[in-house]
Design a protein around this motif. Structure first.
Motif, PDB file in Angstrom:
ATOM      1  N   ARG A 148       0.827  -1.199   0.000  1.00  0.00           N
ATOM      2  CA  ARG A 148       0.000   0.000   0.000  1.00  0.00           C
ATOM      3  C   ARG A 148       0.867   1.258   0.000  1.00  0.00           C
ATOM      4  NH1 ARG A 148      -2.685   0.783   4.440  1.00  0.00           N
ATOM      5  NH2 ARG A 148      -1.900  -0.988   5.649  1.00  0.00           N
ATOM      6  N   ARG A 149       1.950   1.237   0.775  1.00  0.00           N
ATOM      7  CA  ARG A 149       2.858   2.393   0.816  1.00  0.00           C
ATOM      8  C   ARG A 149       3.412   2.681  -0.581  1.00  0.00           C
ATOM      9  NH1 ARG A 149       5.817   5.127   4.557  1.00  0.00           N
ATOM     10  NH2 ARG A 149       5.238   3.701   6.245  1.00  0.00           N
ATOM     11  N   GLN A 150       3.841   1.641  -1.263  1.00  0.00           N
ATOM     12  CA  GLN A 150       4.427   1.831  -2.593  1.00  0.00           C
ATOM     13  C   GLN A 150       3.425   2.481  -3.551  1.00  0.00           C
ATOM     14  OE1 GLN A 150       5.558  -1.803  -4.590  1.00  0.00           O
ATOM     15  NE2 GLN A 150       7.017  -0.760  -5.894  1.00  0.00           N
ATOM     16  N   GLN A 151       2.193   2.016  -3.501  1.00  0.00           N
ATOM     17  CA  GLN A 151       1.191   2.557  -4.422  1.00  0.00           C
ATOM     18  C   GLN A 151       0.745   3.960  -4.023  1.00  0.00           C
ATOM     19  OE1 GLN A 151      -1.818  -0.189  -6.046  1.00  0.00           O
ATOM     20  NE2 GLN A 151      -0.895  -1.802  -4.817  1.00  0.00           N
ATOM     21  N   PHE A 152       0.644   4.228  -2.735  1.00  0.00           N
ATOM     22  CA  PHE A 152       0.296   5.582  -2.300  1.00  0.00           C
ATOM     23  C   PHE A 152       1.418   6.558  -2.628  1.00  0.00           C
ATOM     24  CE2 PHE A 152      -2.962   3.852   0.795  1.00  0.00           C
ATOM     25  CZ  PHE A 152      -4.036   4.502   0.203  1.00  0.00           C
ATOM     26  N   GLU A 153       2.661   6.102  -2.541  1.00  0.00           N
ATOM     27  CA  GLU A 153       3.782   6.974  -2.901  1.00  0.00           C
ATOM     28  C   GLU A 153       3.720   7.357  -4.382  1.00  0.00           C
ATOM     29  OE1 GLU A 153       7.177   4.752  -1.661  1.00  0.00           O
ATOM     30  OE2 GLU A 153       7.217   5.641   0.367  1.00  0.00           O
ATOM     31  N   ALA A 154       3.272   6.421  -5.215  1.00  0.00           N
ATOM     32  CA  ALA A 154       3.111   6.726  -6.641  1.00  0.00           C
ATOM     33  C   ALA A 154       2.016   7.772  -6.855  1.00  0.00           C
ATOM     34  CB  ALA A 154       2.781   5.453  -7.411  1.00  0.00           C
ATOM     35  N   LEU A 155       1.002   7.757  -5.993  1.00  0.00           N
ATOM     36  CA  LEU A 155      -0.086   8.737  -6.094  1.00  0.00           C
ATOM     37  C   LEU A 155       0.297  10.089  -5.483  1.00  0.00           C
ATOM     38  CD1 LEU A 155      -3.186   6.552  -5.102  1.00  0.00           C
ATOM     39  CD2 LEU A 155      -2.558   7.326  -7.398  1.00  0.00           C
ATOM     40  N   ALA A 156       1.364  10.108  -4.681  1.00  0.00           N
ATOM     41  CA  ALA A 156       1.744  11.316  -3.951  1.00  0.00           C
ATOM     42  C   ALA A 156       2.828  12.133  -4.644  1.00  0.00           C
ATOM     43  CB  ALA A 156       2.213  10.937  -2.541  1.00  0.00           C
ATOM     44  N   GLN A 169      -2.708   9.324   3.701  1.00  0.00           N
ATOM     45  CA  GLN A 169      -2.727   7.871   3.891  1.00  0.00           C
ATOM     46  C   GLN A 169      -1.339   7.332   4.233  1.00  0.00           C
ATOM     47  OE1 GLN A 169      -5.495   5.928   3.984  1.00  0.00           O
ATOM     48  NE2 GLN A 169      -6.560   7.909   3.828  1.00  0.00           N
ATOM     49  N   LEU A 170      -0.304   7.928   3.667  1.00  0.00           N
ATOM     50  CA  LEU A 170       1.056   7.513   4.011  1.00  0.00           C
ATOM     51  C   LEU A 170       1.362   7.813   5.479  1.00  0.00           C
ATOM     52  CD1 LEU A 170       2.932   8.682   0.784  1.00  0.00           C
ATOM     53  CD2 LEU A 170       2.694   6.324   1.584  1.00  0.00           C
ATOM     54  N   ALA A 171       0.840   8.936   5.968  1.00  0.00           N
ATOM     55  CA  ALA A 171       1.026   9.262   7.390  1.00  0.00           C
ATOM     56  C   ALA A 171       0.332   8.216   8.269  1.00  0.00           C
ATOM     57  CB  ALA A 171       0.478  10.649   7.680  1.00  0.00           C
ATOM     58  N   LEU A 172      -0.844   7.771   7.846  1.00  0.00           N
ATOM     59  CA  LEU A 172      -1.557   6.745   8.609  1.00  0.00           C
ATOM     60  C   LEU A 172      -0.802   5.418   8.601  1.00  0.00           C
ATOM     61  CD1 LEU A 172      -5.238   7.501   7.506  1.00  0.00           C
ATOM     62  CD2 LEU A 172      -4.161   8.018   9.706  1.00  0.00           C
ATOM     63  N   ILE A 173      -0.164   5.114   7.479  1.00  0.00           N
ATOM     64  CA  ILE A 173       0.657   3.901   7.421  1.00  0.00           C
ATOM     65  C   ILE A 173       1.862   4.044   8.350  1.00  0.00           C
ATOM     66  CG2 ILE A 173       2.130   2.481   5.933  1.00  0.00           C
ATOM     67  CD1 ILE A 173       0.220   3.070   3.633  1.00  0.00           C
ATOM     68  N   ASP A 174       2.462   5.240   8.386  1.00  0.00           N
ATOM     69  CA  ASP A 174       3.567   5.498   9.326  1.00  0.00           C
ATOM     70  C   ASP A 174       3.112   5.226  10.757  1.00  0.00           C
ATOM     71  OD1 ASP A 174       5.345   6.257   7.341  1.00  0.00           O
ATOM     72  OD2 ASP A 174       4.810   8.386   7.474  1.00  0.00           O
ATOM     73  N   VAL A 175       1.940   5.720  11.108  1.00  0.00           N
ATOM     74  CA  VAL A 175       1.415   5.528  12.466  1.00  0.00           C
ATOM     75  C   VAL A 175       1.223   4.045  12.752  1.00  0.00           C
ATOM     76  CG1 VAL A 175      -0.557   5.933  13.987  1.00  0.00           C
ATOM     77  CG2 VAL A 175       0.306   7.785  12.532  1.00  0.00           C
ATOM     78  N   ALA A 176       0.629   3.334  11.792  1.00  0.00           N
ATOM     79  CA  ALA A 176       0.359   1.912  11.983  1.00  0.00           C
ATOM     80  C   ALA A 176       1.647   1.116  12.164  1.00  0.00           C
ATOM     81  CB  ALA A 176      -0.433   1.360  10.802  1.00  0.00           C
ATOM     82  N   GLU A 177       2.737   1.568  11.564  1.00  0.00           N
ATOM     83  CA  GLU A 177       4.011   0.865  11.658  1.00  0.00           C
ATOM     84  C   GLU A 177       4.879   1.399  12.800  1.00  0.00           C
ATOM     85  OE1 GLU A 177       5.639   1.252   7.705  1.00  0.00           O
ATOM     86  OE2 GLU A 177       4.779  -0.683   7.120  1.00  0.00           O
ATOM     87  N   GLY A 178       4.332   2.308  13.608  1.00  0.00           N
ATOM     88  CA  GLY A 178       5.082   2.823  14.748  1.00  0.00           C
ATOM     89  C   GLY A 178       6.070   3.913  14.410  1.00  0.00           C
ATOM     90  N   GLU A 179       6.008   4.445  13.195  1.00  0.00           N
ATOM     91  CA  GLU A 179       6.932   5.507  12.771  1.00  0.00           C
ATOM     92  C   GLU A 179       6.303   6.865  13.103  1.00  0.00           C
ATOM     93  OE1 GLU A 179       9.895   5.017  11.673  1.00  0.00           O
ATOM     94  OE2 GLU A 179       9.798   2.837  11.433  1.00  0.00           O
TER      95      GLU A 179
END
Length: 223
Positions: A148-156, A169-179
């Motif tokens: 999901r990160r890879q595809q959202f990065e392509a959209l960003a 959405q990338l920020a939410l993925i960061d949160v989910a991964e503890g970043e």
């Protein structure tokens, strides 16, 4: 003017006339073909416009009829039976179909409908971006975060139509991964972006506070 000069002028004029008639006999068909091509081209353009208008009206009527179905399953089935007959029409049809499929509980079918748009190269970029974004949201629980990160990065990427929503959405993925720090930096940058709307800025501020941060002051308040 002498009789000799008058005679020469008459002969010269006769030679010009004969030459013109000869050219008309030899090349006159070119003018006829050109006229036929112009008239035929105009007629074809009018026919094509009328055909496209009729197809668009027929598609609109078919979609409205399908959306009038009471049940989401029935709406999805009815939309699947519609023949779009154009690339843009098919994209719109699949977007509506995916929404009905989600309502009917068929999320994987919805993802398939959206991916059909996202992978179609002759569809306008905005349709492909929306389809990809919606498909990724539907796969939050099923698609690995790295994918999901890879595809959202392509959209960003800069200039992409949904880049700000993809950054969120990338920020939410960061949160989910503890970043947490990475998420805070991304959200602060998002709030400062001149193209970010008020709603997006507010969501980013709320998430920053939830993560224990303090929203940076906005560079310029929006009216």
């Amino acid at each position: 003017m002498s009789d000799a000069d008058s005679f020469i002028d008459e002969v010269t004029e006769e030679v010009r006339r004969d030459r013109m008639y000869m050219l008309l006999r030899r090349w006159g068909w070119v003018g006829v073909v050109a006229v036929v091509a112009i008239v035929g081209g105009a007629a074809f353009n009018e026919y094509r416009k009328a055909r496209d208008t009729a197809q668009a009206q027929a598609l609109g009527d078919a979609i409205l009829s399908s959306l009038a179905e009471n049940g989401s399953t029935e709406r999805a089935a009815s939309l699947q039976a519609v023949d779009a007959q154009s690339v843009g029409g098919e994209a719109v049809l699949n977007l509506l179909l995916s929404a009905s499929q989600v309502e009917a509980g068929s999320e994987q079918d919805a993802v398939n409908s959206l991916n059909a748009i996202a992978t179609q190269g002759d569809v306008p970029e905005i349709y492909r971006a929306i389809a990809t974004f919606k498909a990724l949201l539907l796969q939050t629980e099923t698609l690995p975060a790295a994918d999901r990160r890879q595809q959202f990065e392509a959209l960003a990427v800069p200039g992409a139509p949904l880049r700000l929503l993809a950054q969120e959405q990338l920020a939410l993925i960061d949160v989910a991964e503890g970043e947490t720090q990475a998420a805070l930096e991304r959200l602060q940058a998002l709030r400062q972006d001149a193209e970010a709307g008020v709603d997006l800025q507010q969501r980013a501020a709320q998430l920053i506070i939830a993560l224990g941060g303090v929203p940076d002051p906005l560079a310029g308040q929006q009216g």
